[in-house]
Scaffold this motif. Structure first.
Motif, mmCIF file in Angstrom:
data_model
loop_
_atom_site.group_PDB
_atom_site.id
_atom_site.type_symbol
_atom_site.label_atom_id
_atom_site.label_comp_id
_atom_site.label_asym_id
_atom_site.label_seq_id
_atom_site.Cartn_x
_atom_site.Cartn_y
_atom_site.Cartn_z
ATOM 1 N N SER A 174 0.838 -1.197 0.000
ATOM 2 C CA SER A 174 0.000 0.000 0.000
ATOM 3 C C SER A 174 0.869 1.241 0.000
ATOM 4 N N ARG A 175 0.497 2.215 -0.804
ATOM 5 C CA ARG A 175 1.185 3.505 -0.783
ATOM 6 C C ARG A 175 1.006 4.187 0.574
ATOM 7 N N LYS A 176 -0.123 3.901 1.230
ATOM 8 C CA LYS A 176 -0.329 4.478 2.563
ATOM 9 C C LYS A 176 0.690 3.898 3.547
ATOM 10 N N VAL A 177 0.938 2.609 3.429
ATOM 11 C CA VAL A 177 1.961 1.980 4.275
ATOM 12 C C VAL A 177 3.319 2.601 3.975
ATOM 13 N N LEU A 178 3.620 2.780 2.701
ATOM 14 C CA LEU A 178 4.897 3.388 2.321
ATOM 15 C C LEU A 178 4.990 4.827 2.819
ATOM 16 N N ASP A 179 3.859 5.554 2.761
ATOM 17 C CA ASP A 179 3.848 6.914 3.307
ATOM 18 C C ASP A 179 4.159 6.906 4.802
ATOM 19 N N GLY A 180 3.658 5.878 5.506
ATOM 20 C CA GLY A 180 3.966 5.746 6.926
ATOM 21 C C GLY A 180 5.450 5.544 7.172
ATOM 22 N N VAL A 181 6.079 4.745 6.333
ATOM 23 C CA VAL A 181 7.521 4.540 6.452
ATOM 24 C C VAL A 181 8.258 5.842 6.150
ATOM 25 N N MET A 182 7.789 6.604 5.153
ATOM 26 C CA MET A 182 8.418 7.881 4.817
ATOM 27 C C MET A 182 8.340 8.851 5.995
ATOM 28 N N GLN A 238 20.962 5.770 8.271
ATOM 29 C CA GLN A 238 19.943 5.143 9.121
ATOM 30 C C GLN A 238 18.614 5.025 8.368
ATOM 31 N N ALA A 239 18.266 6.079 7.611
ATOM 32 C CA ALA A 239 17.031 6.042 6.837
ATOM 33 C C ALA A 239 17.117 4.987 5.734
ATOM 34 N N ILE A 240 18.270 4.861 5.103
ATOM 35 C CA ILE A 240 18.455 3.843 4.069
ATOM 36 C C ILE A 240 18.287 2.455 4.660
ATOM 37 N N ASP A 241 18.877 2.228 5.834
ATOM 38 C CA ASP A 241 18.745 0.912 6.484
ATOM 39 C C ASP A 241 17.290 0.612 6.819
ATOM 40 N N THR A 242 16.549 1.635 7.272
ATOM 41 C CA THR A 242 15.132 1.439 7.604
ATOM 42 C C THR A 242 14.337 1.054 6.350
ATOM 43 N N ILE A 243 14.565 1.780 5.237
ATOM 44 C CA ILE A 243 13.857 1.495 3.994
ATOM 45 C C ILE A 243 14.155 0.081 3.520
ATOM 46 N N LEU A 244 15.424 -0.309 3.522
ATOM 47 C CA LEU A 244 15.787 -1.639 3.035
ATOM 48 C C LEU A 244 15.246 -2.737 3.946
ATOM 49 N N GLY A 271 -0.041 5.021 7.862
ATOM 50 C CA GLY A 271 0.515 3.688 7.666
ATOM 51 C C GLY A 271 -0.376 2.611 8.251
ATOM 52 N N ALA A 272 -0.932 2.870 9.429
ATOM 53 C CA ALA A 272 -1.826 1.900 10.073
ATOM 54 C C ALA A 272 -3.098 1.708 9.250
ATOM 55 N N GLN A 273 -3.613 2.805 8.681
ATOM 56 C CA GLN A 273 -4.810 2.707 7.843
ATOM 57 C C GLN A 273 -4.518 1.825 6.616
ATOM 58 N N GLY A 274 -3.360 2.031 6.003
ATOM 59 C CA GLY A 274 -2.984 1.215 4.865
ATOM 60 C C GLY A 274 -2.830 -0.248 5.229
ATOM 61 N N ALA A 275 -2.255 -0.515 6.400
ATOM 62 C CA ALA A 275 -2.068 -1.895 6.848
ATOM 63 C C ALA A 275 -3.407 -2.584 7.071
ATOM 64 N N GLU A 276 -4.363 -1.862 7.647
ATOM 65 C CA GLU A 276 -5.704 -2.430 7.860
ATOM 66 C C GLU A 276 -6.353 -2.804 6.532
ATOM 67 N N GLU A 277 -6.211 -1.930 5.521
ATOM 68 C CA GLU A 277 -6.781 -2.219 4.207
ATOM 69 C C GLU A 277 -6.125 -3.445 3.576
ATOM 70 N N LEU A 278 -4.812 -3.556 3.733
ATOM 71 C CA LEU A 278 -4.111 -4.717 3.183
ATOM 72 C C LEU A 278 -4.603 -6.011 3.819
ATOM 73 N N LEU A 279 -4.773 -5.993 5.134
ATOM 74 C CA LEU A 279 -5.233 -7.200 5.824
ATOM 75 C C LEU A 279 -6.653 -7.563 5.404
ATOM 76 N N GLU A 280 -7.480 -6.552 5.134
ATOM 77 C CA GLU A 280 -8.847 -6.838 4.674
ATOM 78 C C GLU A 280 -8.821 -7.456 3.275
ATOM 79 N N SER A 300 7.913 -4.973 -0.424
ATOM 80 C CA SER A 300 8.825 -4.489 -1.464
ATOM 81 C C SER A 300 8.095 -3.920 -2.674
ATOM 82 N N VAL A 301 6.787 -4.138 -2.781
ATOM 83 C CA VAL A 301 6.032 -3.682 -3.956
ATOM 84 C C VAL A 301 5.777 -2.179 -3.845
ATOM 85 N N VAL A 302 6.116 -1.454 -4.905
ATOM 86 C CA VAL A 302 5.953 0.000 -4.900
ATOM 87 C C VAL A 302 5.095 0.465 -6.075
ATOM 88 N N ARG A 303 5.452 0.033 -7.297
ATOM 89 C CA ARG A 303 4.909 0.550 -8.562
ATOM 90 C C ARG A 303 5.429 1.967 -8.788
#
Length: 499
Positions: A174-182, A238-244, A271-280, A300-303
């Motif tokens: 989810s892009r929302k999950v990725l936004d949470g990581v950002m 540190q940010a690179i390590d988190t992303i990877l 990010g939590a909202q995106g995770a909930e959608e993914l689980l659904e 790892s999926v981004v598009r």
């Protein structure tokens, strides 16, 4: 020809990044598209075609490659001074079509489209500037059930095409999950939008470049094999390590994920909202019988396109093949998509959610050949029956034979060259003709024609040692009454199909 005349001739060459495709490949591709179309229609999607050109402002700024002239698209100025661009995907034109016809379309609107798209980007091995996509989209539904259905449909299409279960997986993120990581690494907010896009595109190259290549793109940048340098996102270590760590967290063991989706996101609300959608989406897929061997969450999926707003999907082939050096490599992605809730809203005030999936036709075709799918390998292209011209004064007679065959629904052609019988037979071979029809003056006097089975003849000729034996045996060649030509040709073609 003089040297000056030779110099004046134009060199015959294909433009870089564009390819010709001949009859055999086109026929096999057509069979593949028919299977995909049947699955899409089974799920209730209907056909739509949009033009290759769109007004440039309608395509927006969601372009795949901004390192080229015209920002990744081929553009021209029309005679009314408006800019037109060749479409770079089939999604932006769909958004324009829905907005233009909004009031009369059913909502949700479910459509599929197949056609060529164009990218003004650097071509390379397997990377073309014109290629075909086959899309299916649901516009007007915000439900995760629409996303789940798209993923299930993609899985079913791959299996019907001959990709065995276990040789592919539909990965979702989810892009929302990725936004949470950002947010967690300090590149949230509108002021970091361009930097986030660089990060996302770097993660999107994980399969192709591996962790080391992506690490370079997240840092100062990367120089490729040709020497071209791509500027990186400039993230701290540190940010690179988190992303990877996040992107590589999608491994599964015994059908269970080896990562804590919520734990990776910290306290990010989006990010939590995106995770909930993914689980659904995952739960809906499981309820429909699609297990983790077919559809599963993968961070790892981004598009690469910027317009995605929620769940994103990728069809990944997991079997190994060999590169040009003989090294084992995974085939990788053959399609993907996701949710793009803001794209129609560029044209209209209504909130119009949408989700869709796109299959890369050429790449999937190559994969189907690798796995030996009968859809693309079982039946070679078959040309027309060729009626030979042995007597130039009787062209009208031969043309009547051709017309008789065509009237019976048999593909046929009259030889239109000026060569003799031997060259005509060679021509028929090059046309992949199944049969030739022969009538010389002797056959005409008897009211007969000769039908030669070129497929059976080639097999029989392989066992004949001399030219004299071949002439005496006349393998796979029969005489039939001229009046029964069409019926006898149809019978011979049916016999070929049964062999």
């Amino acid at each position: 020809m003089s040297s000056d005349e030779k110099k004046s001739k134009v060199e015959a060459r294909s433009p870089r990044g564009f390819a010709d495709r001949e009859a055999g490949e086109l026929a096999a591709t057509g069979r593949m598209l028919d299977v995909i179309r049947s699955v899409y229609e089974l799920y209730g999607f209907e056909a739509l075609e949009t033009p290759a050109f769109e007004y440039t402002d309608a395509l927006g700024k969601f372009l795949p490659d901004q390192d080229r002239p015209n920002e990744g698209v081929f553009s021209l100025q029309d005679d009314d001074e408006q800019w037109l661009s060749l479409r770079y995907d089939l999604t932006a034109p769909l958004a324009r079509f829905v907005a233009q016809n909004y009031d009369r379309l059913p909502k949700p609107y479910r459509s599929y489209r197949c056609g060529h798209v164009y990218r003004n980007e650097k071509p390379g091995p397997g990377r073309f500037r014109q290629f075909m996509q086959f899309d299916a989209d649901t516009v007007g539904s915000a439900s995760p059930a629409a996303d789940a259905e798209i993923c299930m449909m993609a899985a079913e299409a791959l299996e019907r095409l001959g990709i065995a279960r276990g040789d592919y997986v539909i990965k979702i993120n989810s892009r929302k999950v990725l936004d949470g990581v950002m947010e967690a690494i300090g590149v949230g907010g509108a002021e970091n939008a361009a930097r986030r896009l660089v990060v996302l595109r770097a993660i999107d190259k994980l399969d192709r470049l591996g962790p080391d290549g992506v690490r370079q793109l997240l840092g100062d940048g990367r120089k490729d094999e040709s020497g071209d340098f791509t500027k990186g996102a400039g993230l701290p270590l540190q940010a690179i390590d988190t992303i990877l760590s996040f992107s590589l967290g999608g491994q599964y063991k015994d059908g269970k994920p080896q990562f804590d989706l919520f734990g990776l996101l910290g306290k990010s609300e989006i990010g939590a909202q995106g995770a909930e959608e993914l689980l659904e989406i995952e739960d809906l897929a499981r309820d429909a019988g699609f297990g983790p061997d077919r559809i599963r969450i993968d961070p790892s999926v981004v598009r690469g396109l910027e317009y995605y707003t929620g769940p994103v999907f990728e069809a990944d082939l997991t079997f190994e093949t060999r590169d040009e050096k003989g090294n084992p490599v995974r085939f990788g992605s053959v399609g993907g998509g996701g949710r793009y809730d803001g794209l129609v809203g560029r044209f209209r005030p209504e909130n119009t959610p949408a989700t869709g999936f796109s299959i890369g036709v050429s790449r999937l075709f190559a994969a189907l050949k690798l796995v030996g799918s009968p859809i693309v390998t079982a039946r070679p292209h078959v040309g027309p029956v060729v009626v030979l011209v042995l007597d130039r004064d009787r062209v009208a007679d031969y043309q009547r034979m051709v017309a008789q065959l065509r009237a019976a629904g048999i593909a046929a052609e009259l030889y239109l060259g000026a060569a003799g019988m031997k060259a005509q037979m060679k021509y028929a071979d090059r046309r992949n003709s199944p049969l030739v029809v022969i009538q010389g003056s002797d056959e005409k006097a008897r009211g007969e024609v000769q039908i030669k089975d070129l497929v059976a003849g080639a097999r029989a000729a392989a066992a004949i040692a001399t030219n004299e034996e071949w002439k005496a045996a006349r393998p796979a060649q029969i005489s039939v009454p001229e009046s029964g030509l069409a019926a006898e040709v149809a019978k011979a073609l049916a016999a070929q199909r049964e062999r």
